[in-house]
Design a protein around this motif. Structure first.
Motif, mmCIF file in Angstrom:
data_model
loop_
_atom_site.group_PDB
_atom_site.id
_atom_site.type_symbol
_atom_site.label_atom_id
_atom_site.label_comp_id
_atom_site.label_asym_id
_atom_site.label_seq_id
_atom_site.Cartn_x
_atom_site.Cartn_y
_atom_site.Cartn_z
ATOM 1 N N TYR A 140 -26.260 3.157 -29.519
ATOM 2 C CA TYR A 140 -27.257 3.307 -30.575
ATOM 3 C C TYR A 140 -28.664 3.206 -29.996
ATOM 4 C CZ TYR A 140 -29.939 2.481 -34.817
ATOM 5 O OH TYR A 140 -30.867 2.575 -35.809
ATOM 6 N N LEU A 141 -28.915 2.174 -29.198
ATOM 7 C CA LEU A 141 -30.247 1.992 -28.626
ATOM 8 C C LEU A 141 -30.608 3.123 -27.675
ATOM 9 C CD1 LEU A 141 -30.198 -1.851 -27.867
ATOM 10 C CD2 LEU A 141 -31.411 -0.680 -29.718
ATOM 11 N N LEU A 142 -29.597 3.653 -26.976
ATOM 12 C CA LEU A 142 -29.853 4.689 -25.976
ATOM 13 C C LEU A 142 -30.183 6.034 -26.611
ATOM 14 C CD1 LEU A 142 -29.791 5.448 -22.927
ATOM 15 C CD2 LEU A 142 -27.378 5.978 -23.230
ATOM 16 N N THR A 143 -29.554 6.341 -27.741
ATOM 17 C CA THR A 143 -29.638 7.705 -28.261
ATOM 18 C C THR A 143 -30.298 7.850 -29.619
ATOM 19 O OG1 THR A 143 -27.436 7.516 -29.254
ATOM 20 C CG2 THR A 143 -27.559 8.381 -27.007
ATOM 21 N N MET A 144 -30.455 6.765 -30.371
ATOM 22 C CA MET A 144 -30.928 6.894 -31.739
ATOM 23 C C MET A 144 -32.407 6.579 -31.886
ATOM 24 S SD MET A 144 -28.545 8.016 -33.608
ATOM 25 C CE MET A 144 -29.378 7.715 -35.155
ATOM 26 N N GLY A 145 -32.964 7.123 -32.932
ATOM 27 C CA GLY A 145 -34.330 6.793 -33.310
ATOM 28 C C GLY A 145 -34.330 5.628 -34.285
ATOM 29 N N GLU A 146 -35.355 5.568 -35.115
ATOM 30 C CA GLU A 146 -35.465 4.455 -36.041
ATOM 31 C C GLU A 146 -34.576 4.615 -37.263
ATOM 32 O OE1 GLU A 146 -39.537 4.066 -37.029
ATOM 33 O OE2 GLU A 146 -40.163 3.409 -35.030
ATOM 34 N N ALA A 147 -34.169 5.847 -37.591
ATOM 35 C CA ALA A 147 -33.371 6.059 -38.796
ATOM 36 C C ALA A 147 -32.220 7.014 -38.506
ATOM 37 C CB ALA A 147 -34.237 6.629 -39.919
ATOM 38 N N LEU A 148 -31.119 6.812 -39.232
ATOM 39 C CA LEU A 148 -29.966 7.680 -39.127
ATOM 40 C C LEU A 148 -29.811 8.453 -40.423
ATOM 41 C CD1 LEU A 148 -27.352 8.669 -37.784
ATOM 42 C CD2 LEU A 148 -26.202 6.685 -38.784
ATOM 43 N N GLU A 149 -29.962 9.772 -40.363
ATOM 44 C CA GLU A 149 -29.838 10.618 -41.542
ATOM 45 C C GLU A 149 -28.607 11.504 -41.372
ATOM 46 O OE1 GLU A 149 -33.416 12.806 -41.978
ATOM 47 O OE2 GLU A 149 -34.677 11.038 -42.356
ATOM 48 N N ILE A 150 -27.686 11.375 -42.333
ATOM 49 C CA ILE A 150 -26.444 12.129 -42.261
ATOM 50 C C ILE A 150 -26.669 13.543 -42.794
ATOM 51 C CG2 ILE A 150 -24.053 12.235 -43.014
ATOM 52 C CD1 ILE A 150 -24.650 9.942 -41.137
ATOM 53 N N ALA A 179 -20.327 5.823 -20.420
ATOM 54 C CA ALA A 179 -21.431 5.921 -19.461
ATOM 55 C C ALA A 179 -22.025 7.326 -19.416
ATOM 56 C CB ALA A 179 -20.947 5.524 -18.062
ATOM 57 N N GLU A 180 -21.374 8.290 -20.061
ATOM 58 C CA GLU A 180 -21.855 9.674 -20.022
ATOM 59 C C GLU A 180 -23.310 9.828 -20.452
ATOM 60 O OE1 GLU A 180 -21.106 13.957 -22.256
ATOM 61 O OE2 GLU A 180 -19.678 12.319 -22.504
ATOM 62 N N PRO A 181 -23.737 9.236 -21.604
ATOM 63 C CA PRO A 181 -25.147 9.402 -21.984
ATOM 64 C C PRO A 181 -26.114 8.762 -21.001
ATOM 65 C CG PRO A 181 -24.050 7.861 -23.450
ATOM 66 C CD PRO A 181 -22.980 8.528 -22.646
ATOM 67 N N VAL A 182 -25.673 7.742 -20.268
ATOM 68 C CA VAL A 182 -26.534 7.144 -19.235
ATOM 69 C C VAL A 182 -26.834 8.185 -18.169
ATOM 70 C CG1 VAL A 182 -26.738 5.326 -17.504
ATOM 71 C CG2 VAL A 182 -25.573 4.852 -19.665
ATOM 72 N N PHE A 183 -25.789 8.863 -17.687
ATOM 73 C CA PHE A 183 -25.972 9.896 -16.669
ATOM 74 C C PHE A 183 -26.743 11.095 -17.223
ATOM 75 C CE2 PHE A 183 -22.007 7.866 -14.935
ATOM 76 C CZ PHE A 183 -22.613 7.335 -13.802
ATOM 77 N N ALA A 184 -26.543 11.395 -18.505
ATOM 78 C CA ALA A 184 -27.280 12.502 -19.107
ATOM 79 C C ALA A 184 -28.777 12.222 -19.091
ATOM 80 C CB ALA A 184 -26.800 12.723 -20.550
ATOM 81 N N HIS A 185 -29.155 10.994 -19.426
ATOM 82 C CA HIS A 185 -30.573 10.638 -19.408
ATOM 83 C C HIS A 185 -31.125 10.600 -17.984
ATOM 84 C CE1 HIS A 185 -31.638 9.856 -23.586
ATOM 85 N NE2 HIS A 185 -30.417 9.367 -23.754
ATOM 86 N N ASN A 233 -38.159 1.629 -22.982
ATOM 87 C CA ASN A 233 -37.582 0.288 -22.971
ATOM 88 C C ASN A 233 -36.286 0.214 -23.768
ATOM 89 O OD1 ASN A 233 -39.696 -0.671 -21.394
ATOM 90 N ND2 ASN A 233 -40.947 -1.214 -23.172
ATOM 91 N N GLN A 234 -36.276 0.845 -24.948
ATOM 92 C CA GLN A 234 -35.083 0.804 -25.789
ATOM 93 C C GLN A 234 -33.905 1.479 -25.094
ATOM 94 O OE1 GLN A 234 -35.344 1.666 -30.134
ATOM 95 N NE2 GLN A 234 -33.930 3.350 -29.710
ATOM 96 N N GLY A 235 -34.149 2.625 -24.466
ATOM 97 C CA GLY A 235 -33.094 3.332 -23.768
ATOM 98 C C GLY A 235 -32.557 2.568 -22.579
ATOM 99 N N LEU A 236 -33.445 1.901 -21.830
ATOM 100 C CA LEU A 236 -33.003 1.105 -20.688
ATOM 101 C C LEU A 236 -32.115 -0.046 -21.135
ATOM 102 C CD1 LEU A 236 -36.289 0.987 -18.588
ATOM 103 C CD2 LEU A 236 -34.173 2.197 -18.005
ATOM 104 N N ILE A 237 -32.471 -0.691 -22.242
ATOM 105 C CA ILE A 237 -31.648 -1.776 -22.773
ATOM 106 C C ILE A 237 -30.279 -1.239 -23.187
ATOM 107 C CG2 ILE A 237 -31.410 -3.454 -24.650
ATOM 108 C CD1 ILE A 237 -34.470 -3.721 -24.628
ATOM 109 N N GLY A 238 -30.270 -0.069 -23.851
ATOM 110 C CA GLY A 238 -29.010 0.529 -24.263
ATOM 111 C C GLY A 238 -28.116 0.867 -23.088
#
Length: 319
Positions: free
Chosen positions: A139-149, A262-268, A281-286
């Motif tokens: 969530y921290l790695l890929t999401m913004g402040e809100a989740l809209e379905i 770990a896939e999204p880590v390598f993608a980033h 910072n948020q992405g690094l924590i994720g």
């Protein structure tokens, strides 16, 4: 040599996660020019052909193979892959990359959850802790402040169920079936499903309706499409699903799912190196939480005796 060590299996799957993450940019560029079904049909054909040489190492295992169960399992696994790859790519047309990344990553908690609901598979408490930490990290790695379905989010949610089901079902089949034929046949199945879907679609097979008409010759002269098909077909598909099938003869399905987180880590990381994008910072924590989740799951199982069964002789890496 046969793959007998869980550590080797983990390294193989981490390499799969790296390939999947690194190839994202290429595939994203390619499907902007070629529709999803056509791209996947060619990609999985290339993948199946590239695995054919491995049949030489496993030819003695083909004697006495029960072909009907093998074909049935391959058709089912191929269908799960077809659903997963199609809905993920199609979903990206209607939702953001961040939403798609997080929702696809839900296959991590879905694997032990579906395993418990469908097969009553029990997992250690440390695994559930790892699942929760990995989900929060995604969530921290890929999401913004809100989740809209939206429509795209729902399509990618189907993708997460497809990938989770594929991991679970692979774990059920690999102990009783030769890995290489199982891998090749399920890749052929995806190519067939994709070809049928492209033929049945009211849209053009080789180009989007609102774009300039293109032919096979046009695509063959496009370096982005050619490189995407080769990288995705040989490394991201053939190697990836052979490695998954072989490694799941040693590793439990929930551990495979956590490694794939770990896939999204390598993608980033690939985006940072190629496109000069930054995690923040948020992405690094994720990313750190995803790595921590893998360690929690592994270290928490240390007190349990690990049973390593002899691998199918078809699961080999040629020197």
């Amino acid at each position: 040599m046969p793959i007998r060590s869980p550590k080797v299996a983990v390294c193989l799957l981490l390499l799969v996660s790296f390939v999947w993450g690194a190839e994202f940019v290429l595939i994203d560029l390619a499907v902007a020019k070629m529709p999803t079904h056509a791209f996947n049909a060619i990609r999985f054909c290339v993948a199946a052909v590239s695995l054919l040489p491995l049949l030489w190492f496993s030819r003695h295992q083909l004697q006495g193979v029960r072909w009907l169960p093998l074909l049935s399992a391959s058709a089912l696994l191929g269908f799960m892959l077809f659903i997963g790859f199609y809905t993920q790519t199609e979903g990206l047309r209607f939702t953001s990359v961040s939403n798609a990344g997080f929702i696809t990553g839900l296959n991590v908690p879905l694997v032990p959850l579906l395993g418990f609901l469908l097969f009553r598979t029990q997992v250690a408490r440390s695994v559930w802790v790892g699942v929760i930490v990995a989900t929060a990290g995604l969530y921290l790695l890929t999401m913004g402040e809100a989740l809209e379905i939206n429509r795209g989010d729902m399509l990618v949610l189907i993708c997460a169920f497809g990938f989770a089901s594929h991991i679970l079902l692979t774990g059920r089949f690999v102990d009783s079936m030769p890995v290489v034929p199982l891998s090749i046949l399920q890749l052929i199945a995806v190519a067939i499903y994709s070809t049928i879907a492209a033929a049945l679609s009211p849209e053009p097979a080789l180009y989007y309706a609102d774009s300039t008409p293109l032919t096979w010759q046009d695509h063959l002269q496009d370096p982005i499409i050619i490189s995407s098909i080769l990288v995705a077909g040989i490394l991201g598909t053939a190697y990836a699903f052979w490695a998954q099938s072989a490694s799941q003869q040693i590793l439990e399905s929930h551990k495979v799912a956590l490694i794939f987180a770990a896939e999204p880590v390598f993608a980033h990381l690939a985006a940072w190196l190629v496109l000069n994008e930054h995690l923040g910072n948020q992405g690094l924590i994720g990313a750190a939480m995803i790595i921590a989740a893998m360690l929690i799951s592994e270290l928490g199982d240390r007190k349990q005796k690990v049973t390593v069964q002899p691998l199918d002789q078809t699961a080999v890496i040629s020197k």
